[in-house]
Design an enzyme around this catalytic site. Structure first.
Site, PDB file in Angstrom:
ATOM      1  N   ILE A   7       5.316   0.862  10.667  1.00 19.90           N
ATOM      2  CA  ILE A   7       5.995   0.410  10.059  1.00 19.90           C
ATOM      3  C   ILE A   7       6.117  -0.075   9.031  1.00 19.90           C
ATOM      4  O   ILE A   7       6.076   0.224   8.041  1.00 19.90           O
ATOM      5  CB  ILE A   7       5.750  -1.138  11.566  1.00 19.90           C
ATOM      6  CG1 ILE A   7       4.376  -1.979  10.398  1.00 19.90           C
ATOM      7  CG2 ILE A   7       5.485  -1.906  12.709  1.00 19.90           C
ATOM      8  CD1 ILE A   7       4.300  -3.091  10.452  1.00 19.90           C
ATOM      9  N   ASP A   8       8.114  -0.919   8.925  1.00 19.89           N
ATOM     10  CA  ASP A   8       8.379  -0.465   7.659  1.00 19.89           C
ATOM     11  C   ASP A   8       7.882  -0.927   6.191  1.00 19.89           C
ATOM     12  O   ASP A   8       6.839  -2.492   6.749  1.00 19.89           O
ATOM     13  CB  ASP A   8      10.228  -1.030   7.685  1.00 19.89           C
ATOM     14  CG  ASP A   8      11.048  -0.248   8.090  1.00 19.89           C
ATOM     15  OD1 ASP A   8      10.924   0.974   9.024  1.00 19.89           O
ATOM     16  OD2 ASP A   8      11.851  -0.246   9.009  1.00 19.89           O
ATOM     17  N   ARG A   9       7.737  -0.941   5.625  1.00 24.96           N
ATOM     18  CA  ARG A   9       7.352  -0.710   4.138  1.00 24.96           C
ATOM     19  C   ARG A   9       7.149  -2.891   3.766  1.00 24.96           C
ATOM     20  O   ARG A   9       6.034  -2.824   3.964  1.00 24.96           O
ATOM     21  CB  ARG A   9       7.294  -0.792   3.106  1.00 24.96           C
ATOM     22  CG  ARG A   9       6.494  -1.237   1.894  1.00 24.96           C
ATOM     23  CD  ARG A   9       7.139  -0.453  -0.005  1.00 24.96           C
ATOM     24  NE  ARG A   9       5.570  -0.375  -0.628  1.00 24.96           N
ATOM     25  CZ  ARG A   9       5.467   0.322  -1.729  1.00 24.96           C
ATOM     26  NH1 ARG A   9       6.555   1.229  -1.907  1.00 24.96           N
ATOM     27  NH2 ARG A   9       4.748   0.210  -2.445  1.00 24.96           N
TER      28      ARG A   9
END
Length: 165
Positions: free
Chosen positions: A59-61
């Site tokens: 999942i994105d940062r």
């Protein structure tokens, strides 16, 4: 005093290790970078117990949420196949700037991985390396200048990852 882990363990059994990834922490390493990331932290934690871990999605940062790691090859192969086929339901709550007028909708774009900065950008469908990305959303609540939406990811970026069990 014991050192506090930067992640919370939600569930684990003989096959999987599920953690709550905080926003701001990378999910997986960026090539040629020493930035702290969840994969390395989980791998180090499980290595102390003789377990090798495989990452099956990311999942994105700047997104918080649950990440699933495989603790053996059978679980890794099964989970990778499930994510490849978009079987797990991936739902997020997002606060967006502005007022979303429609109560629900679908967004469809094409994304391309940019190595500089290791991120995705929106591109035309004809561009080399373009990958379809689709999500649906429903407005949960509107505020003065923001809207809370529930987002359902219908697709995801497909890429191979060498961090396997």
């Amino acid at each position: 005093m014991a050192k506090k882990r930067p992640f919370y363990i939600v569930k684990q059994d003989k096959d999987i290790f599920v953690v709550d990834k905080p926003a701001g922490l990378l999910a997986v390493p960026i090539p040629d970078s020493n930035v702290k990331n969840l994969y390395d932290l989980v791998a180090d934690h499980l290595a102390k117990h003789g377990v090798r871990v495989g990452v099956v999605h990311r999942i994105d940062r700047y997104t918080s949420g649950l990440m699933v790691f495989a603790k053996n090859e059978r679980a890794y192969n099964d989970l990778v196949e499930k994510f490849r086929n978009h079987e797990p339901k991936r739902t997020y709550l997002a606060m967006v700037r502005g007022i979303v007028e429609q109560d629900e909708g679908v967004l469809e774009h094409y994304l391309k991985l940019i190595k500089e900065g290791f991120r995705n950008i929106v591109v035309d469908s004809e561009e080399e390396g373009a990958t379809p990305a689709r999500l649906s959303y429903k407005v949960k609540e509107r505020f003065l200048e923001n809207t809370l939406v529930e987002v359902q990811l219908d697709t995801g970026i497909k890429k191979s990852d060498p961090r396997t069990v």
